[in-house]
Design an enzyme around this catalytic site. Structure first.
Site, PDB file in Angstrom:
ATOM      1  N   VAL A  11      10.757  23.663  24.622  1.00  9.95           N
ATOM      2  CA  VAL A  11      11.013  25.039  24.186  1.00  9.95           C
ATOM      3  C   VAL A  11      10.238  26.043  25.031  1.00  9.95           C
ATOM      4  O   VAL A  11      10.807  26.995  25.583  1.00  9.95           O
ATOM      5  CB  VAL A  11      10.668  25.201  22.688  1.00  9.95           C
ATOM      6  CG1 VAL A  11      10.656  26.672  22.280  1.00  9.95           C
ATOM      7  CG2 VAL A  11      11.682  24.459  21.840  1.00  9.95           C
ATOM      8  N   ASN A 209      18.464  23.774  10.350  1.00 13.41           N
ATOM      9  CA  ASN A 209      18.398  22.399  10.858  1.00 13.41           C
ATOM     10  C   ASN A 209      18.740  21.376   9.779  1.00 13.41           C
ATOM     11  O   ASN A 209      19.390  20.360  10.054  1.00 13.41           O
ATOM     12  CB  ASN A 209      17.020  22.116  11.457  1.00 13.41           C
ATOM     13  CG  ASN A 209      17.017  22.380  12.958  1.00 13.41           C
ATOM     14  OD1 ASN A 209      17.997  22.898  13.491  1.00 13.41           O
ATOM     15  ND2 ASN A 209      15.950  22.041  13.631  1.00 13.41           N
ATOM     16  N   GLY A 258      19.174  11.900  16.082  1.00 15.03           N
ATOM     17  CA  GLY A 258      17.805  11.638  16.504  1.00 15.03           C
ATOM     18  C   GLY A 258      17.216  12.927  17.029  1.00 15.03           C
ATOM     19  O   GLY A 258      17.641  14.012  16.643  1.00 15.03           O
ATOM     20  N   CYS A 261      13.816  17.246  16.316  1.00 12.42           N
ATOM     21  CA  CYS A 261      13.923  18.361  15.359  1.00 12.42           C
ATOM     22  C   CYS A 261      14.563  18.007  14.020  1.00 12.42           C
ATOM     23  O   CYS A 261      13.956  18.265  12.979  1.00 12.42           O
ATOM     24  CB  CYS A 261      14.684  19.511  15.997  1.00 12.42           C
ATOM     25  SG  CYS A 261      13.721  20.277  17.310  1.00 12.42           S
TER      26      CYS A 261
END
Ligand SMILES: NC(=O)c1ccc[n+]([C@@H]2O[C@H](COP(=O)([O-])OP(=O)(O)OC[C@H]3O[C@@H](n4cnc5c(N)ncnc54)[C@H](O)[C@@H]3O)[C@@H](O)[C@H]2O)c1
Length: 454
Positions: A11, A209, A258, A261
């Site tokens: 990130v 998420n 997977g 996150c």
């Protein structure tokens, strides 16, 4: 304007490079000396599609640099983006030790009137906690803004430069305006910038998420039902995805999600719910379904070999949790390799970029291969784990001639089962239609493994 990005991972590096590309001067502050050494040579410490060229261009132009020193990295900056990792603790909650350590350094070295932008995924209340830590250090002049990141690895640059929305959580309008300005340097005019309080911004990231994880587990559950009743999940998914209320993203059956996150953030949200006195049973089921799905692939392989994998050679295409990245964190491929090694099988692996990331899990029963065809050479089955473009249309005649037995376990439902069966392969996917019935009582139900008519 000069800014800092703290943490040069997937990130932080993407954020830093893209902001440098937009004309800002960027200092990356990274504790890992090896990582800094690689970056200072003008290279990237990991693979992310499209990031290298951008980094090299901006590095050579002097728009971005990297240091281990907070005092040097924060010198003269207006804003600092915090992008350190927030991995799970044993109880699933987010480990904020890296963020807290960074705050201690920021409090010492930040210039006056810094805007601290939290990019890391952090639980509700973290911005408030950081505020308190800064107040304790007499740094009331530092504003704390929550700005969760929604990019996907493998397309991080594209996602960061062209987001669906930008979420800004802030207590002060001035700080929110500054962050908005930074984005407006490259943002398309129609991209919504949603300004809210810090806690809502923090929650929005977890809620998003967890929803994506739920979609994957939901479609896998549907595929498993299809497996048991002899229905093709492919047409079912097509019909679902064509509904605009549903859409087709994150609706591909396979061996489970997977990456660093979805699983982590789901666990952290469940921990947040528990701490708030709420039992999030739906989220619990989403996580459990994903774990079951990873094991289901192992069981399918186990059953195919009638429980005896010792002495078998299994070829694996793909280690990364998804295509166009080398990230193997929480990758279903790693879980599969652990299982196969535990069963004393020999494993031959190829991944276009991720092999270097798994040196520590490799042992003498794993052979690293230089391409997908070397991996299948003399193997008893092929298992496809990552949907890399180059795996989608292989030379099947060559694959068949190299395998000892033509068996394909399609961990991502990439292939047309009828085509493979027509070529003489035994095909095992998720929720795919039957050609030949297996004996009843089989793991897949009576219908679901396709076996070449011999
Ligand atoms: N990876 C993704 O796709 C993604 C997407 C959105 C949000 N996020 C979130 O962003 C955050 C970072 O994720 P990532 O995948 O980039 O992690 P990462 O592990 O790849 O990178 C984190 C970097 O921070 C460095 N670091 C740790 N502590 C530090 C400190 N005190 N000072 C300076 N550097 C320090 C580490 O050495 C590492 O290089 C996490 O909270 C994650 O949940 C990740």
């Amino acid at each position: 304007m000069h800014i800092a990005v703290i943490g040069a991972g997937y990130v932080g590096l993407t954020v830093g490079v893209c902001l440098a590309e937009s004309g800002l001067s960027v200092s990356l502050i990274e504790l890992d000396e090896d990582r800094v050494w690689v970056l200072e040579r003008g290279e990237l410490p990991f693979y992310e599609s499209g990031l290298t060229d951008l980094y090299v261009r901006n590095f050579q132009a002097g728009h971005i640099g990297c240091t281990t020193s907070y005092s040097r990295g924060l010198d003269g900056v207006t804003a600092a983006f915090l992008a350190v990792g927030t991995p799970p603790l044993a109880d699933g909650s987010a480990d904020l030790s890296r963020a807290r350590a960074a705050i201690t350094e920021i409090a010492k070295y930040a210039p006056e009137h810094l805007v601290l932008v939290i990019k890391s995924t952090v639980p509700v209340g973290t911005a408030a906690e950081m505020r308190q830590l800064l107040d304790k250090a007499a740094r009331g002049d530092i504003e704390v803004v929550s700005n969760p990141e929604f990019l996907r690895q493998g397309q991080a640059v594209e996602d960061f430069l062209h987001p669906d929305r930008v979420v800004i959580g802030a207590d002060s309008g001035e700080a929110a305006r500054l962050v908005k300005q930074l984005y407006q340097r490259f943002l398309d005019a129609d991209v919504p910038v949603l300004v809210m309080d810090n806690a809502s911004a923090e929650m929005a990231k977890y809620a998003s998420n967890a929803f994506l994880a739920a979609r994957v587990s939901y479609v896998n559950e549907i595929a498993n039902i299809c497996d048991h009743i002899g229905v093709s999940v492919d047409d079912v998914v097509k019909a679902m995805g064509a509904d605009h209320r549903i859409g087709s993203q994150y609706l591909q059956p396979g061996c489970g999600y997977g990456g660093s996150c979805l699983a982590k953030d789901l666990q952290a949200l469940m921990a947040t719910a528990r701490a708030g006195g709420y039992a999030a049973t739906l989220l619990d089921a989403v996580a459990q379904t994903n774990e079951d799905q990873k094991r289901l692939l192992c069981r399918k392989i186990h059953q195919h070999f009638e429980g005896v994998l010792e002495g078998r050679t299994i070829a694996i295409w793909g280690l990364a949790f998804k295509e166009k990245t080398d990230d193997v964190r929480e990758s279903p491929a790693i879980a599969l390799i652990d299982y196969l090694i535990g069963q004393h099988a020999h494993v031959q692996v190829f991944d276009p970029v991720a092999l270097s990331q798994v040196v520590d899990v490799l042992d003498d029963r794993i052979t690293e291969c230089s391409d997908e065809y070397q991996a299948v050479d003399d193997a008893d089955a092929l298992v496809v784990m990552t949907p890399w473009p180059e795996f989608r249309q292989p030379d099947w005649d060559r694959v068949k001639s190299l395998l000892r037995v033509p068996v394909v376990f399609d961990g991502r439902n990439l292939y047309d089962p009828a085509e493979l069966v027509g070529m003489g392969f035994t095909y095992v996917g998720f929720g795919r239609p039957q050609v030949t019935r297996l004996p009843s009582g089989s793991l897949y139900g009576p219908h679901t493994q396709m076996v070449a008519n011999k």
